[in-house]
Design a protein around this motif. Sequence first.
Motif, PDB file in Angstrom:
ATOM      1  N   GLY A 170      60.682  31.508  37.726  1.00 16.96           N
ATOM      2  CA  GLY A 170      61.076  31.468  39.598  1.00 16.96           C
ATOM      3  C   GLY A 170      59.397  31.758  39.930  1.00 16.96           C
ATOM      4  O   GLY A 170      59.381  31.151  40.634  1.00 16.96           O
ATOM      5  N   LYS A 171      58.462  32.863  39.665  1.00 16.08           N
ATOM      6  CA  LYS A 171      57.687  32.758  40.107  1.00 16.08           C
ATOM      7  C   LYS A 171      56.481  31.570  40.179  1.00 16.08           C
ATOM      8  O   LYS A 171      56.648  30.783  39.154  1.00 16.08           O
ATOM      9  N   CYS A 172      55.336  32.036  41.698  1.00 18.68           N
ATOM     10  CA  CYS A 172      54.637  31.004  41.750  1.00 18.68           C
ATOM     11  C   CYS A 172      53.505  31.346  40.918  1.00 18.68           C
ATOM     12  O   CYS A 172      52.484  30.468  41.378  1.00 18.68           O
ATOM     13  N   GLY A 173      53.213  32.273  40.831  1.00 20.62           N
ATOM     14  CA  GLY A 173      51.792  32.847  40.014  1.00 20.62           C
ATOM     15  C   GLY A 173      50.828  33.218  40.155  1.00 20.62           C
ATOM     16  O   GLY A 173      49.538  32.807  40.986  1.00 20.62           O
ATOM     17  N   PHE A 174      51.189  33.609  42.015  1.00 23.09           N
ATOM     18  CA  PHE A 174      49.638  34.533  42.761  1.00 23.09           C
ATOM     19  C   PHE A 174      48.782  34.924  42.494  1.00 23.09           C
ATOM     20  O   PHE A 174      48.356  34.766  43.264  1.00 23.09           O
ATOM     21  N   LYS A 175      49.597  36.293  41.876  1.00 18.05           N
ATOM     22  CA  LYS A 175      48.728  37.104  41.266  1.00 18.05           C
ATOM     23  C   LYS A 175      47.294  36.401  40.224  1.00 18.05           C
ATOM     24  O   LYS A 175      46.349  36.702  40.883  1.00 18.05           O
ATOM     25  N   ALA A 176      47.499  35.613  39.955  1.00 14.91           N
ATOM     26  CA  ALA A 176      46.857  34.528  38.759  1.00 14.91           C
ATOM     27  C   ALA A 176      46.123  34.507  40.080  1.00 14.91           C
ATOM     28  O   ALA A 176      44.484  33.583  39.631  1.00 14.91           O
ATOM     29  N   LEU A 177      46.804  33.591  40.903  1.00 17.95           N
ATOM     30  CA  LEU A 177      45.867  32.357  42.352  1.00 17.95           C
ATOM     31  C   LEU A 177      45.169  32.792  42.786  1.00 17.95           C
ATOM     32  O   LEU A 177      43.777  32.429  42.914  1.00 17.95           O
ATOM     33  N   GLN A 178      44.840  34.589  43.068  1.00 23.63           N
ATOM     34  CA  GLN A 178      44.299  35.341  44.087  1.00 23.63           C
ATOM     35  C   GLN A 178      42.897  35.411  43.093  1.00 23.63           C
ATOM     36  O   GLN A 178      42.151  35.582  43.892  1.00 23.63           O
ATOM     37  N   PHE A 179      42.983  35.990  41.982  1.00 23.33           N
ATOM     38  CA  PHE A 179      42.282  36.046  40.696  1.00 23.33           C
ATOM     39  C   PHE A 179      41.075  35.020  41.329  1.00 23.33           C
ATOM     40  O   PHE A 179      39.527  34.816  40.743  1.00 23.33           O
TER      41      PHE A 179
ATOM     42  N   PRO B 193      45.736  52.209  47.151  1.00 25.24           N
ATOM     43  CA  PRO B 193      46.926  51.733  48.354  1.00 25.24           C
ATOM     44  C   PRO B 193      47.175  50.115  48.378  1.00 25.24           C
ATOM     45  O   PRO B 193      45.541  49.874  49.367  1.00 25.24           O
ATOM     46  N   TRP B 194      47.759  49.042  48.913  1.00 23.79           N
ATOM     47  CA  TRP B 194      47.296  47.874  49.020  1.00 23.79           C
ATOM     48  C   TRP B 194      47.714  47.898  50.806  1.00 23.79           C
ATOM     49  O   TRP B 194      47.876  48.912  51.372  1.00 23.79           O
ATOM     50  N   SER B 195      46.759  46.592  51.616  1.00 20.31           N
ATOM     51  CA  SER B 195      46.236  47.149  52.488  1.00 20.31           C
ATOM     52  C   SER B 195      45.768  45.647  53.253  1.00 20.31           C
ATOM     53  O   SER B 195      44.720  44.782  52.072  1.00 20.31           O
ATOM     54  N   SER B 196      46.434  45.412  54.085  1.00 20.21           N
ATOM     55  CA  SER B 196      46.581  43.313  54.368  1.00 20.21           C
ATOM     56  C   SER B 196      44.777  43.420  54.475  1.00 20.21           C
ATOM     57  O   SER B 196      43.591  42.567  54.685  1.00 20.21           O
ATOM     58  N   SER B 197      43.726  44.430  55.411  1.00 24.16           N
ATOM     59  CA  SER B 197      42.622  44.135  55.502  1.00 24.16           C
ATOM     60  C   SER B 197      41.782  44.408  54.628  1.00 24.16           C
ATOM     61  O   SER B 197      40.328  44.249  55.387  1.00 24.16           O
ATOM     62  N   THR B 198      41.913  45.425  53.407  1.00 23.60           N
ATOM     63  CA  THR B 198      40.617  45.493  52.471  1.00 23.60           C
ATOM     64  C   THR B 198      41.276  44.344  51.491  1.00 23.60           C
ATOM     65  O   THR B 198      40.998  45.224  50.233  1.00 23.60           O
ATOM     66  N   GLU B 199      42.435  44.021  51.538  1.00 20.19           N
ATOM     67  CA  GLU B 199      43.393  43.447  50.280  1.00 20.19           C
ATOM     68  C   GLU B 199      42.091  42.638  49.658  1.00 20.19           C
ATOM     69  O   GLU B 199      41.452  42.948  48.286  1.00 20.19           O
ATOM     70  N   ILE B 200      40.596  41.950  50.070  1.00 21.00           N
ATOM     71  CA  ILE B 200      39.905  40.849  49.798  1.00 21.00           C
ATOM     72  C   ILE B 200      38.760  42.124  48.785  1.00 21.00           C
ATOM     73  O   ILE B 200      38.355  41.693  47.941  1.00 21.00           O
ATOM     74  N   GLU B 201      38.480  42.266  49.556  1.00 22.59           N
ATOM     75  CA  GLU B 201      37.438  43.973  48.999  1.00 22.59           C
ATOM     76  C   GLU B 201      38.005  44.348  48.084  1.00 22.59           C
ATOM     77  O   GLU B 201      36.769  44.448  47.180  1.00 22.59           O
ATOM     78  N   ASP B 202      38.783  44.785  47.844  1.00 30.04           N
ATOM     79  CA  ASP B 202      39.824  45.882  47.170  1.00 30.04           C
ATOM     80  C   ASP B 202      39.605  44.770  45.712  1.00 30.04           C
ATOM     81  O   ASP B 202      39.274  45.278  44.354  1.00 30.04           O
ATOM     82  N   LEU B 203      40.761  43.119  46.062  1.00 28.50           N
ATOM     83  CA  LEU B 203      40.462  42.752  44.470  1.00 28.50           C
ATOM     84  C   LEU B 203      39.278  41.991  43.502  1.00 28.50           C
ATOM     85  O   LEU B 203      38.563  41.360  43.473  1.00 28.50           O
ATOM     86  N   ASN B 204      38.021  42.516  45.165  1.00 29.97           N
ATOM     87  CA  ASN B 204      36.730  41.629  44.793  1.00 29.97           C
ATOM     88  C   ASN B 204      36.133  42.824  43.601  1.00 29.97           C
ATOM     89  O   ASN B 204      35.157  42.352  43.058  1.00 29.97           O
ATOM     90  N   GLN B 205      36.893  44.480  43.394  1.00 30.44           N
ATOM     91  CA  GLN B 205      36.163  45.317  43.263  1.00 30.44           C
ATOM     92  C   GLN B 205      36.305  44.930  41.525  1.00 30.44           C
ATOM     93  O   GLN B 205      35.305  44.948  40.298  1.00 30.44           O
ATOM     94  N   ILE B 206      36.844  44.091  41.058  1.00 23.39           N
ATOM     95  CA  ILE B 206      37.656  43.771  39.715  1.00 23.39           C
ATOM     96  C   ILE B 206      37.048  42.778  38.652  1.00 23.39           C
ATOM     97  O   ILE B 206      36.371  42.176  39.697  1.00 23.39           O
ATOM     98  N   ASP B 207      36.666  42.675  37.869  1.00 24.74           N
ATOM     99  CA  ASP B 207      35.923  41.771  36.881  1.00 24.74           C
ATOM    100  C   ASP B 207      37.053  40.907  35.908  1.00 24.74           C
ATOM    101  O   ASP B 207      36.843  40.546  35.561  1.00 24.74           O
ATOM    102  N   ILE B 208      38.182  42.047  36.220  1.00 26.27           N
ATOM    103  CA  ILE B 208      39.130  41.055  34.945  1.00 26.27           C
ATOM    104  C   ILE B 208      40.341  40.967  35.816  1.00 26.27           C
ATOM    105  O   ILE B 208      40.802  41.972  35.595  1.00 26.27           O
ATOM    106  N   GLY B 209      41.081  39.932  35.878  1.00 27.29           N
ATOM    107  CA  GLY B 209      42.625  40.677  36.749  1.00 27.29           C
ATOM    108  C   GLY B 209      43.604  39.748  35.383  1.00 27.29           C
ATOM    109  O   GLY B 209      43.152  39.048  34.306  1.00 27.29           O
ATOM    110  N   VAL B 210      44.632  40.762  35.546  1.00 26.59           N
ATOM    111  CA  VAL B 210      46.082  40.417  34.759  1.00 26.59           C
ATOM    112  C   VAL B 210      47.621  40.344  35.573  1.00 26.59           C
ATOM    113  O   VAL B 210      47.061  40.811  36.550  1.00 26.59           O
ATOM    114  N   MET B 211      47.960  39.358  34.368  1.00 25.71           N
ATOM    115  CA  MET B 211      49.022  39.205  34.900  1.00 25.71           C
ATOM    116  C   MET B 211      50.237  39.379  34.535  1.00 25.71           C
ATOM    117  O   MET B 211      50.529  37.788  33.571  1.00 25.71           O
TER     118      MET B 211
END
Length: 357
Positions: free
Chosen positions: A271-280, A243-261
């Motif tokens: 029109g999208k701004c590629g934010f998911k890619a930028l976070q990874f 579940p997404w949470s602002s308090s654990t967002e970075i910790e959760d993303l850091n578990q990932i090795d390979i991001g997909v968008m």
Amino acid sequence: MNRPKRILFLTPYPQGTAGSQRFRFEQYFSILLEEEFEFKYQTFIDDSTWSILYSKGHYLQKVLGIFRGYLRRFWMLFGVQKYDFVFIHREATPLGYPVIEWLLVKVLKKKVIYDFDDAIWMPNTTAENRLATWLKFPQKVKHIIKWSDKVSVGNQFLADYALQFNPSVCINPTTIDTTGRHIPKHNKANRPIIGWTGTHSTLKYLELLRPVLEELSKVCDFQFIVIADKTPKTPFPNQRFVPWSSSTEIEDLNQIDIGVMPLENDKWAEGKCGFKALQFMALEKPVLVSPVGVNQQIVESEVNGLHCHTSEDWLNGLKLMIENRDQGLKMGKAGRSKVEQFYSVVSNRQNFLSLFE
């Protein structure tokens, strides 16, 4: 002595909730204070309405919440004269004609900065809110653009649309605070982790990868993390839902090795701004993307990620990242460098401040 410039931010959602607000302007608030601006933040949807906004039912609570939002907006008009700028993200009110924007510009003569990061002139409502589809009036976007002193958009596709109605358009990309919480950490487990993050409205794009992940699970051992505000109706192979949470967002993303968008190749996705890619990328994760819209510029294929046009591209790309993790680490570091150079709060600071000149 000159008084500080004053800004009123009008937003759809409460502060610290929606990603577009947090990463397009809220993270610049400390910079505005450093530059001796004064500002106030007024949301249309309050906290109690936000908590049930995208849930089924609760119709009376939603109607009352929207009514309170309209009252706040009209009450705001009586005190707006003390502000030098009114910064409107997406819209002042969610339904109907842009009456508030018209009053601000045409009657009260305020300088409006209009900001958006999606192709919001196109109809795009969720299944949970089909009742509101006919009330949203997306045609209002071109009118607000015409009336605004400046228009702030997230990419060139959005800028091209806005330039049809207003010459004062600034490409203000969605950015990452690379000096803040976005500190890369790498998963040391033997089992690689593929990951996706998004909201209930973008879960539909993830379905594009279902057959790919099913095929991949036959030949590779991996875990698939889905970080969202709503779990997929049908689990994906090897899925773990977070579940997404602002308090654990970075910790959760850091578990990932390979991001997909993954994205569909349509005008809304352009029109999208590629934010998911930028976070990874900010967290040194190699990212595989559908090369749609700005993703083509953000992700340089075989440098900081991979472009995947077909299901075969997705399958081969994920295999490559799983089998050659050193190459993924190298791509991740290149991605972090690109974010720091072009898509960070530091690199975009003066560009953002120029909106208030």
